[in-house]
Motif scaffolding. Structure first.
Motif, PDB file in Angstrom:
ATOM      1  N   MET A  72      -7.444  -8.351  -1.916  1.00 22.45           N
ATOM      2  CA  MET A  72      -6.202  -7.639  -1.585  1.00 22.45           C
ATOM      3  C   MET A  72      -6.336  -6.105  -1.645  1.00 22.45           C
ATOM      4  O   MET A  72      -6.021  -5.438  -0.656  1.00 22.45           O
ATOM      5  N   PHE A 117      -6.214  -0.241   5.196  1.00 25.23           N
ATOM      6  CA  PHE A 117      -5.098   0.427   5.876  1.00 25.23           C
ATOM      7  C   PHE A 117      -4.989   1.898   5.472  1.00 25.23           C
ATOM      8  O   PHE A 117      -4.697   2.760   6.305  1.00 25.23           O
ATOM      9  N   LEU A 152      -1.641 -11.309   2.040  1.00 26.48           N
ATOM     10  CA  LEU A 152      -2.480 -10.614   3.006  1.00 26.48           C
ATOM     11  C   LEU A 152      -1.754 -10.449   4.334  1.00 26.48           C
ATOM     12  O   LEU A 152      -1.749  -9.365   4.935  1.00 26.48           O
ATOM     13  N   ALA A 155       0.699  -7.788   4.025  1.00 23.79           N
ATOM     14  CA  ALA A 155       0.061  -6.473   4.070  1.00 23.79           C
ATOM     15  C   ALA A 155      -0.320  -6.107   5.498  1.00 23.79           C
ATOM     16  O   ALA A 155      -0.173  -4.956   5.920  1.00 23.79           O
ATOM     17  N   VAL A 156      -0.796  -7.103   6.249  1.00 24.12           N
ATOM     18  CA  VAL A 156      -1.199  -6.830   7.631  1.00 24.12           C
ATOM     19  C   VAL A 156       0.014  -6.408   8.459  1.00 24.12           C
ATOM     20  O   VAL A 156      -0.032  -5.434   9.210  1.00 24.12           O
ATOM     21  N   GLY A 192       1.158  -3.037   7.203  1.00 27.89           N
ATOM     22  CA  GLY A 192       0.130  -2.055   7.562  1.00 27.89           C
ATOM     23  C   GLY A 192       0.165  -1.728   9.042  1.00 27.89           C
ATOM     24  O   GLY A 192       0.121  -0.557   9.426  1.00 27.89           O
ATOM     25  N   LEU A 193       0.289  -2.740   9.874  1.00 23.79           N
ATOM     26  CA  LEU A 193       0.278  -2.479  11.319  1.00 23.79           C
ATOM     27  C   LEU A 193       1.548  -1.754  11.760  1.00 23.79           C
ATOM     28  O   LEU A 193       1.511  -0.906  12.641  1.00 23.79           O
ATOM     29  N   LEU A 245       0.793   1.677  10.892  1.00 22.09           N
ATOM     30  CA  LEU A 245      -0.327   2.233  11.653  1.00 22.09           C
ATOM     31  C   LEU A 245       0.028   2.486  13.109  1.00 22.09           C
ATOM     32  O   LEU A 245      -0.423   3.473  13.694  1.00 22.09           O
ATOM     33  N   SER A 297       1.142   5.846  14.072  1.00 19.32           N
ATOM     34  CA  SER A 297       0.086   6.831  13.816  1.00 19.32           C
ATOM     35  C   SER A 297      -0.968   6.777  14.909  1.00 19.32           C
ATOM     36  O   SER A 297      -1.425   7.805  15.422  1.00 19.32           O
TER      37      SER A 297
END
Lengths: 457, 342
Positions: free
Chosen positions: A93, A100, B316, B319-320, B323-324, B327, B330
């Motif tokens: 994790m 990221f 996970l 988070a993906v 995160g995306l 992102l 950006s």
């Protein structure tokens, strides 16, 4: 050379190489951003020169850091597949989060380095700040994963299988706080004082080399910005070191015993300065001993009992001389940095200014002397935490020897990585010297013209 | 036969995220390697301008594009640790060589930008950059091809069949080599197509149009040859790609976009060609992903039996997604600043 030793050596070389670039990648964006912010606030073009010059150096170092970091993420599996098979689900994790954070860092570093003429000054400064923040964040995530290897949490090991996996508990392991604080401050202290040292040297030699007044201002400004970051970091670092050592005393007493060369379990144990631990005789000789100081430092009680190496099975000892020597080196270098930082702080407070001149000859010499200390201390510190954890790769649970890859002939990849990194290291140092440091005078004028034609906001 | 439910399991979703990352890496980071190919093959009277265009095009973005590969790796070892351990052991040698290529490509490119502008110095770094840019995709493709063969040994304990059969032949055989050549030609094709859009002059645009057309032919020929090689070299992929309507869709999709991209290049519709090339390459990547599904490391590790516990996968995936979401703007900003629509 055994396969295990080759794997450990390759990992050590890869980490030792990458950590320098990682520290620079965390701290340089902050220095650049502060310099650019000063330029936007004051309109003094010397700060713009500074931000641009530092950005050039950072570009080189960041690229090498990015690729050597990639190597490490693969090496986790190339060298330690059994470790990753067990640990991946538990501690992957923070690596993913780091992915990221590093993504953000790479995006905005591209914007920062190549966007000077393409975006507004405010957007540019924001890009710099985002690089600084995400750089620190990605460092913190990786160190959290390393902390877990020292204090594994968030799972139960049953017949070699990880059960009841809890990645959040793994991330909140008891080593995480002290280790991330210590490493993050280390990045700022080491990088800022290293850059400060270079500028201090240039400034100190100014009367000899007949450095133009304009260039002297450049180095003074550089020293001001780097010391503004480096002084507090270097002074705070011993305090965070105390936090880290107390964690080790509590959770990894065998590592503390190796760090201190403490073989016997002892009430009111002394602190040993220097000395050489002899594992077969089970004593540390030639050390200067300060009575009760170790008990005081480790447990904040002069009469506390410190467990010695003898309290642990012989096959669970780390290589004591290396850990002890590395620890002494780290503490010595860190103390020197803190003292020089305190001296500079005192002078600055008296004058109410961080702008030193060639007249401060002794102070400049001291700053230049400690310039490499931070990076050396970082290397020594990683030796303490990594070698001090041996023979375990996951403390108390999985031995390094059980985690290594069955791939034979690792000595070849070890030599390959070592040669490659030696060559890269030489090129990087040479480039920084030839293209960034030595030419600071020649290019100043040109960038000044550009700055004047653009006008500060 | 295959219901939608099969694709919406937790492991399948994370595997999908990995395939998406790999897809994006191929069309972004891959194209940066392709740029290096055109640096090596720069020729004609605009040779130096071709090299300068390549350098200018990839300088601000290659590091960000490279992170997609790191993302693939960290997602793989977090979500499918058993598969990661297997791959990193069996493919130790090509992976080490690929890393060597990655390090040399990135370092040499940066050194060239910041070193002295003297010709000899520039040529030295340029050559390392270009050669590493050719070697790395080749090896990356061989690694992917070796996985698809289903012939990787299970080396969890120790070497079983002798060194060469464990560590060399699984990736140094016709099908993996074919996939390596495919990766290289696909990356070079993408780079040439992108550069037709970014070229600042008509002459340079024509240079890269010719290169893109040539590369597009190579891609089609190599892709077709690889499909034939798969029959004996990667039977699992072969049967998945030759049966069923979805496989037909992928096959015909790739062929259609390939022809359309060529037509667009021919008619000098560069923007359209760029979109079509992206779709063509994505079809190839998903063709491979579909060919392997549900295996991560055939013939025995599937996305179900190699998966981490659900709690890890859920975190996970969260988070993906987060995160995306962070992102995406950006990345859009990065490309808007450096690849303006003009």
């Amino acid at each position: 050379m055994s396969n295990l030793f080759a794997a450990r050596s390759q990992m050590a070389v890869s980490l030792a190489f990458h950590i320098i670039f990682a520290e620079v990648g965390i701290a340089m964006p902050l220095l650049m951003t502060i310099a650019e912010w000063r330029w936007q606030r004051t309109g003094d073009a010397v700060y713009l020169d500074l931000a641009k010059r530092w950005a050039k150096g950072t570009a080189i170092l960041f690229a090498v850091g990015a690729v050597s970091g990639t190597v490490l993420s693969f090496e986790l599996g190339l060298l330690w597949p059994t470790f990753m098979r067990h640990a991946g689900a538990v501690i992957g994790m923070p690596f993913s989060l780091e992915g990221f954070a590093f993504f953000t860092e790479a995006i905005f570093l591209g914007v920062y380095l190549y966007g000077w003429d393409r975006i507004s000054p405010r957007a540019h400064l924001t890009a710099g700040a985002l690089v600084a923040i995400s750089g620190a964040a990605s460092g913190i995530f990786v160190v959290i994963a390393n902390a877990w290897m020292n204090a594994p949490r968030g799972f139960r090991l049953v017949n070699g299988q990880a059960l009841d996996v809890d990645p959040v508990a793994a991330m909140l392991n008891p080593a995480a706080l002290s280790q991330t604080i210590h490493m993050t401050i280390a990045a700022y202290a080491a990088t800022a004082l290293a850059v400060a040292g270079i500028h201090a040297l240039m400034l100190r030699r100014a009367p000899l080399t007949g450095l133009a007044e304009q260039l002297q201002r450049f180095h003074r400004a550089a020293l001001g910005v780097t010391l503004a970051v480096g002084i507090p970091a270097a002074i705070l670092q011993p305090i965070s070191g105390d936090l880290s050592a107390r964690f080790v005393a509590l959770w990894q007493p065998v590592k503390l015993a190796a760090m201190e060369g403490q073989f016997e379990t002892e009430r009111g144990a002394p602190l040993r300065l220097g000395g050489w631990p002899n594992e077969s005789r089970r004593q540390t000789r030639f050390a200067l001993e300060i009575p009760r100081a170790l008990s005081l430092l480790a447990y904040h009680d002069p009469e506390a009992t410190v467990q010695g190496l003898e309290a642990f099975p012989r096959d669970e000892w780390p290589p004591v001389p290396i850990v002890h020597a590395a620890f002494q080196l780290m503490v010595g270098l860190g103390t020197a940095m803190a003292l020089v930082a305190a001296w500079a702080a005192m002078v600055a407070v008296r004058r109410r200014s961080l702008l030193f001149g060639p007249g401060d000859r002794w102070l400049l010499l001291a700053i230049a002397t400690v310039a490499p200390f931070g990076f050396l201390a970082t290397e020594a510190g990683w030796f303490v935490t990594e070698v001090g954890r041996q023979p375990w790769i996951v403390f108390g649970l999985l031995r390094t020897s059980e985690a290594v890859t069955p791939m034979p002939g690792l000595i070849l990849s070890f030599l390959l990585v070592t040669l490659l990194y030696c060559a890269l290291g030489v090129v990087v140092v040479w480039l920084l010297w030839r293209q960034i440091i030595r030419t600071s005078g020649e290019t100043l004028h040109e960038s000044r013209e550009r700055a004047l034609s653009k006008r500060a906001p | 036969m295959t219901g939608l439910g099969e694709f919406l399991t937790l492991p399948a979703l994370v595997a999908g995220a990995i395939a998406v990352s790999l897809n994006v890496y191929a069309v972004s980071g891959g194209a940066d390697f392709g740029g290096g190919v055109w640096d090596l093959l720069a020729s004609g009277k605009r040779r130096d301008q071709q090299r300068a265009l390549v350098a200018e095009a990839i300088a601000p973005i290659w590091e960000a594009n490279h992170v997609w590969l790191i993302l693939v790796i960290v997602l793989l070892f977090t979500a499918f640790p058993a598969a990661f351990a297997r791959l990193m052991t069996a493919l130790h040698i090509p992976l080490t060589l690929m890393l060597l290529g990655i390090v040399l490509r990135g370092s040499a490119f940066t050194f060239r930008s910041y070193d002295s502008k003297r010709d000899s110095v520039q040529r030295r770094w340029g050559r390392i950059f270009a050669i590493a840019s050719v070697a790395t995709p080749l090896i990356l493709g061989m690694i992917v091809g070796a996985i698809a063969t289903g012939g990787l040994p299970n080396l969890d304990r120790a070497s079983t069949l002798g060194f060469a059969r464990d560590f060399i032949w699984p990736w140094l055989s016709p099908f993996p080599i074919g996939v390596g050549v495919l990766a290289l030609s696909v990356f070079a094709f993408l780079a040439a197509v992108y550069l037709t859009v970014e070229a600042p002059s008509e002459g340079l645009r024509e240079d890269f149009r010719a290169r893109a057309l040539g590369a597009s032919l190579v891609v089609v020929v190599v892709a077709f040859a690889d499909l034939l090689l798969a029959q004996s070299g990667a039977p699992l992929v072969w049967s998945a790609l030759t049966t069923g309507s979805f496989a037909m869709l992928l096959r015909f999709g790739a062929a259609f976009f390939a022809l359309a991209a060529m037509a667009a290049l021919w008619r000098r519709g560069y923007r359209a060609a760029r979109v079509l090339a992206l779709l063509e390459v994505s079809m190839i990547v998903w063709g491979w992903a579909w060919g392997q599904f549900p295996y991560i490391v055939p013939p025995d590790l599937t996305i179900e039996n190699a998966a981490a516990p659900p709690v890890t996968l859920r975190l996970l995936l969260g988070a993906v997604v987060v995160g995306l979401v962070l992102l995406a703007p950006s990345l859009r900003y990065l490309f808007r600043v450096f690849k303006p629509v003009t």
